[in-house]
Design an enzyme around this catalytic site. Structure first.
Site, PDB file in Angstrom:
ATOM      1  N   GLN A  49      31.181 -76.618  -1.066  1.00 28.54           N
ATOM      2  CA  GLN A  49      32.459 -76.609  -1.721  1.00 28.54           C
ATOM      3  C   GLN A  49      33.477 -77.241  -0.780  1.00 28.54           C
ATOM      4  O   GLN A  49      34.641 -77.926  -1.584  1.00 28.54           O
ATOM      5  CB  GLN A  49      32.984 -75.617  -2.685  1.00 28.54           C
ATOM      6  CG  GLN A  49      31.813 -75.240  -3.505  1.00 28.54           C
ATOM      7  CD  GLN A  49      32.511 -73.759  -4.372  1.00 28.54           C
ATOM      8  OE1 GLN A  49      32.061 -72.821  -4.023  1.00 28.54           O
ATOM      9  NE2 GLN A  49      32.970 -73.977  -5.250  1.00 28.54           N
ATOM     10  N   ARG A 107      35.501 -65.180   4.291  1.00 30.64           N
ATOM     11  CA  ARG A 107      34.254 -65.394   3.775  1.00 30.64           C
ATOM     12  C   ARG A 107      33.881 -66.807   3.775  1.00 30.64           C
ATOM     13  O   ARG A 107      34.575 -67.284   2.998  1.00 30.64           O
ATOM     14  CB  ARG A 107      34.271 -64.582   2.481  1.00 30.64           C
ATOM     15  CG  ARG A 107      32.602 -64.554   1.763  1.00 30.64           C
ATOM     16  CD  ARG A 107      32.902 -64.138   0.401  1.00 30.64           C
ATOM     17  NE  ARG A 107      31.578 -64.770  -0.118  1.00 30.64           N
ATOM     18  CZ  ARG A 107      31.457 -65.115  -1.352  1.00 30.64           C
ATOM     19  NH1 ARG A 107      32.311 -65.049  -2.402  1.00 30.64           N
ATOM     20  NH2 ARG A 107      30.147 -65.640  -2.023  1.00 30.64           N
ATOM     21  N   HIS A 152      24.848 -69.684  -0.699  1.00 33.05           N
ATOM     22  CA  HIS A 152      25.709 -69.900  -1.910  1.00 33.05           C
ATOM     23  C   HIS A 152      25.490 -71.183  -2.270  1.00 33.05           C
ATOM     24  O   HIS A 152      26.136 -72.323  -2.263  1.00 33.05           O
ATOM     25  CB  HIS A 152      27.095 -70.054  -1.331  1.00 33.05           C
ATOM     26  CG  HIS A 152      28.045 -69.823  -2.386  1.00 33.05           C
ATOM     27  ND1 HIS A 152      29.114 -69.044  -1.975  1.00 33.05           N
ATOM     28  CD2 HIS A 152      28.287 -70.397  -3.418  1.00 33.05           C
ATOM     29  CE1 HIS A 152      29.921 -68.900  -3.082  1.00 33.05           C
ATOM     30  NE2 HIS A 152      29.421 -70.016  -3.875  1.00 33.05           N
ATOM     31  N   ASN A 196      24.693 -65.236  -3.298  1.00 36.64           N
ATOM     32  CA  ASN A 196      25.893 -65.196  -4.302  1.00 36.64           C
ATOM     33  C   ASN A 196      25.418 -65.263  -5.674  1.00 36.64           C
ATOM     34  O   ASN A 196      24.866 -66.307  -6.052  1.00 36.64           O
ATOM     35  CB  ASN A 196      26.812 -66.437  -3.827  1.00 36.64           C
ATOM     36  CG  ASN A 196      27.942 -66.397  -4.677  1.00 36.64           C
ATOM     37  OD1 ASN A 196      28.659 -65.475  -4.444  1.00 36.64           O
ATOM     38  ND2 ASN A 196      28.124 -67.572  -5.415  1.00 36.64           N
ATOM     39  N   GLU A 197      25.705 -64.323  -6.408  1.00 34.51           N
ATOM     40  CA  GLU A 197      25.714 -64.266  -7.825  1.00 34.51           C
ATOM     41  C   GLU A 197      24.174 -64.831  -8.571  1.00 34.51           C
ATOM     42  O   GLU A 197      24.063 -65.770  -8.988  1.00 34.51           O
ATOM     43  CB  GLU A 197      26.786 -65.458  -8.410  1.00 34.51           C
ATOM     44  CG  GLU A 197      28.108 -64.883  -8.012  1.00 34.51           C
ATOM     45  CD  GLU A 197      29.111 -65.747  -8.653  1.00 34.51           C
ATOM     46  OE1 GLU A 197      28.795 -66.811  -9.315  1.00 34.51           O
ATOM     47  OE2 GLU A 197      30.272 -65.516  -8.673  1.00 34.51           O
ATOM     48  N   ASN A 338      32.023 -60.342  -7.487  1.00 33.98           N
ATOM     49  CA  ASN A 338      32.670 -61.130  -7.920  1.00 33.98           C
ATOM     50  C   ASN A 338      33.363 -61.123  -9.342  1.00 33.98           C
ATOM     51  O   ASN A 338      32.262 -60.922  -9.934  1.00 33.98           O
ATOM     52  CB  ASN A 338      32.070 -62.706  -7.754  1.00 33.98           C
ATOM     53  CG  ASN A 338      31.655 -63.090  -6.370  1.00 33.98           C
ATOM     54  OD1 ASN A 338      32.140 -62.320  -5.486  1.00 33.98           O
ATOM     55  ND2 ASN A 338      30.919 -63.962  -6.139  1.00 33.98           N
ATOM     56  N   TYR A 340      36.106 -62.637 -12.671  1.00 33.29           N
ATOM     57  CA  TYR A 340      37.019 -63.482 -12.864  1.00 33.29           C
ATOM     58  C   TYR A 340      37.615 -63.076 -14.612  1.00 33.29           C
ATOM     59  O   TYR A 340      38.763 -63.240 -14.645  1.00 33.29           O
ATOM     60  CB  TYR A 340      36.529 -64.821 -12.985  1.00 33.29           C
ATOM     61  CG  TYR A 340      36.332 -65.448 -11.628  1.00 33.29           C
ATOM     62  CD1 TYR A 340      37.247 -66.078 -10.802  1.00 33.29           C
ATOM     63  CD2 TYR A 340      35.129 -65.332 -11.113  1.00 33.29           C
ATOM     64  CE1 TYR A 340      37.015 -66.266  -9.573  1.00 33.29           C
ATOM     65  CE2 TYR A 340      34.964 -65.871  -9.982  1.00 33.29           C
ATOM     66  CZ  TYR A 340      35.840 -66.227  -8.953  1.00 33.29           C
ATOM     67  OH  TYR A 340      35.792 -67.077  -7.770  1.00 33.29           O
ATOM     68  N   GLU A 409      35.023 -62.101  -4.560  1.00 29.35           N
ATOM     69  CA  GLU A 409      35.771 -63.143  -5.343  1.00 29.35           C
ATOM     70  C   GLU A 409      36.625 -62.802  -6.327  1.00 29.35           C
ATOM     71  O   GLU A 409      35.997 -62.042  -7.273  1.00 29.35           O
ATOM     72  CB  GLU A 409      34.747 -64.108  -5.973  1.00 29.35           C
ATOM     73  CG  GLU A 409      34.134 -65.499  -4.883  1.00 29.35           C
ATOM     74  CD  GLU A 409      33.416 -66.356  -5.350  1.00 29.35           C
ATOM     75  OE1 GLU A 409      33.601 -66.765  -6.562  1.00 29.35           O
ATOM     76  OE2 GLU A 409      32.235 -66.501  -4.802  1.00 29.35           O
TER      77      GLU A 409
HETATM   78  C1  BGC Z   1      31.306 -68.993  -7.488  1.00 27.31           C
HETATM   79  C2  BGC Z   1      32.286 -70.066  -6.454  1.00 27.31           C
HETATM   80  C3  BGC Z   1      33.044 -70.623  -7.576  1.00 27.31           C
HETATM   81  C4  BGC Z   1      33.772 -69.617  -8.359  1.00 27.31           C
HETATM   82  C5  BGC Z   1      34.853 -70.410  -9.554  1.00 27.31           C
HETATM   83  C6  BGC Z   1      31.913 -68.356  -8.592  1.00 27.31           C
HETATM   84  O1  BGC Z   1      30.903 -67.963  -9.481  1.00 27.31           O
HETATM   85  O2  BGC Z   1      30.658 -68.149  -6.504  1.00 27.31           O
HETATM   86  O3  BGC Z   1      31.464 -70.752  -5.892  1.00 27.31           O
HETATM   87  O4  BGC Z   1      33.704 -71.644  -7.111  1.00 27.31           O
HETATM   88  O5  BGC Z   1      33.029 -69.009  -9.204  1.00 27.31           O
HETATM   89  O6  BGC Z   1      34.146 -71.420 -10.115  1.00 27.31           O
END
Ligand code: BGC
Length: 509
Positions: A49, A107, A152, A196-197, A338, A340, A409
């Site tokens: 990214q 990170r 990742h 990651n995820e 992570n 959101y 995250e």
């Molecule tokens: C990912 C990141 C991504 C972020 C926001 C996460 O799921 O680990 O790579 O940029 O979300 O979209």
């Protein structure tokens, strides 16, 4: 009748109290409470990214390179990863930004095809190794602790062509790659994030076809991918402890999870919320963190029952052998999270005929929606509701035996320009939720903001600007500018409190 009435009341009481346990508000901002002195703050990125340099320094192709280069409609805004933030050439600038913010940790991820262009260690690319050595040394020279995500999402194309995450050999491939990483960087790097995820790798990449490798297999593809991710993660963990223990580092996985709130007090909705967490988090967390290991029983039962009804002789969720259960159990020194968004979830008859059969969504069988207040003008798929993080942290504490949690995250999207007020509010709210969780005894030790600068947001390209620093993607030199969120975050790190009235202007940095 009397007896029935009592039972019904009791049931009702149980569900109301369990729903009431969820907190829908955080405490007010309070400048008398602060982050502990040893709490770590960081910022995060991932190689694909930000690095760019896609054809520099002997880098090979990942499956993402292939899909972007061969299908111009793949990325929504038609942008590419080719230059990105140019971190391959400008890593010293990146370290300068981190220093300016005052973070403790950075990170970042290693690009598998940059150090192993063919995917396997038959050829180790010296220029790739040199790049990460330089970055690590520059971080350490500036007092910033490097923390590496080993995988990742940029799977080397050659391995994707051999079946990638749907081939059990992926555990060997990832293990061999991890060994090269530990060997070369483990003298200086002490925190390893294996994968990651898993949920996003397996849902967006293998169920819905939205991420590379763009496979649409919403049942078997999704579950097989998850199974292989767990085996590969465990192998990376064991290789570290079998061969590199003397380096004295820590190894763990990163799981992503949004929070689910039951839509009503009904039993069905309470179960829908529980199952949401079982399918998105428990599927990966239970085999690693629970004392007994293996998939959660609710997942085994739901997929098993649905498979039987559909006429399958065996569950579409392939069971682990007892040896595999033991091999995976206990393979994480911390809980990387992570997070959101939040959702309301429900389960009722209106869902009949809503899902593809067979599919993991059909197995889960829930509906979701969000509160309009959780969306902003630019937030896209991010539904920000800070109490979601608080409740999720408590859930993890309770469910997985009070692990040490690293928030690896968390972040949001905003429009371009200095005044990213929605993002500022998001960060403040979520960090305040972390303070609430700390007061409840949750062992959170680290918060890593996503992301340091605007990154290439996978299929969204540059439609989602999440950076503390804005990236000028029109300028070939890729200059960056601090946003208000960068200044606010810097002040929180410095003072260790959240001051909702701190209102910096562009020249305050
Ligand atoms: C990912 C990141 C991504 C972020 C926001 C996460 O799921 O680990 O790579 O940029 O979300 O979209």
């Amino acid at each position: 009748m009397k007896y029935f009435g009592k039972t019904a009341l009791l049931l009702c009481f149980i569900y109301i109290t369990s729903a009431a346990k969820l907190k829908h508000t955080n405490k007010e901002f309070n400048q008398n409470r602060s982050f502990p002195a040893d709490f770590l703050f960081g910022a995060a990125t991932a190689a694909f990214q930000v690095e760019g340099g896609w054809n520099q320094g002997g880098r090979g192709w990942s499956m993402w390179d292939y899909h972007i280069e061969t299908d111009s409609t793949f990325i929504f805004d038609g942008t590419t990863h080719e230059v990105a933030a140019d971190s391959y050439n400008q890593y010293k600038r990146d370290v300068g930004l981190l220093k300016e913010l005052g973070v403790n940790v950075y990170r970042f991820s290693v690009s598998w095809p940059r150090i192993l262009p063919l995917g396997t260690p038959d050829y180790v690319n010296p220029e790739g190794i040199a790049y990460y050595n330089n970055l690590i040394d520059e971080l350490l020279a500036n007092g910033i602790t490097p923390m590496i995500t080993i995988y990742h999402w940029d799977l080397p194309l050659r391995l994707a062509e051999l079946g990638g995450w749907l081939n059990e050999d992926i555990a060997t491939w990832l293990g061999d790659y991890a060994r090269v990483v530990y060997q070369n960087f483990g003298d200086r790097v002490k925190t390893w994030l294996t994968i990651n995820e898993p949920f996003i790798i397996c849902s967006l990449g293998h169920a819905f076809g939205k991420h590379a490798p763009r496979i649409e297999s919403p049942s078997e593809g999704f579950y097989e991918c998850g199974r292989n991710v767990l085996l590969a993660h465990a192998r990376m963990y064991h290789i570290y402890y079998d061969e590199f223990k003397s380096q004295g580092g820590k190894v763990g996985v990163i799981l992503n999870c949004d929070m689910a709130f039951p839509s009503t007090d009904s039993q069905d909705d309470a179960e829908a919320a529980e199952d949401y967490l079982v399918f998105t988090l428990g599927q990966y967390a239970h085999p690693i963190y629970s004392p007994q290991g293996n998939y959660p029983q609710r997942l085994i039962d739901r997929v098993g029952n649905a498979s039987a009804l559909e006429g399958y002789k065996q569950s579409r969720l392939r069971p682990f052998t007892p040896e595999q259960i033991n091999y995976i159990r206990g393979t994480s020194d911390f809980f990387g999270l992570n997070h959101y968004s939040s959702y309301y979830v429900y389960r009722n008859d209106s869902l009949k005929d809503s899902f593809v059969v067979p599919s993991f969504e059909g197995d889960l069988y829930i509906g979701t929606y969000t509160d309009p207040d959780w969306t902003t003008e630019s937030s896209m798929w991010i539904y920000g509701f800070a109490p979601g993080l608080y409740n999720l942290l408590l859930h993890i504490k309770k469910e997985y035996n009070d692990p040490t949690i690293y928030i690896t995250e968390n972040g949001s999207v905003d429009k371009l320009g200095f005044y990213d007020e929605d993002k500022v509010a998001y960060f403040r709210g979520y960090l305040n939720a972390v303070l609430d969780a700390l007061e409840e005894g949750v062992d959170v030790r680290m918060y890593t903001a996503w992301s340091l600068m605007d990154t290439f947001e996978w299929d969204y390209g540059y439609l989602m600007r999440m950076g503390l620093y804005q990236l000028d993607t029109d300028d070939p030199n890729r200059p960056v500018f601090p946003r208000k969120s960068a200044l606010v975050y810097k002040e929180i790190i410095r003072s260790r409190i959240i001051d909702p009235n701190y209102n910096p202007e562009p020249n305050d940095l």
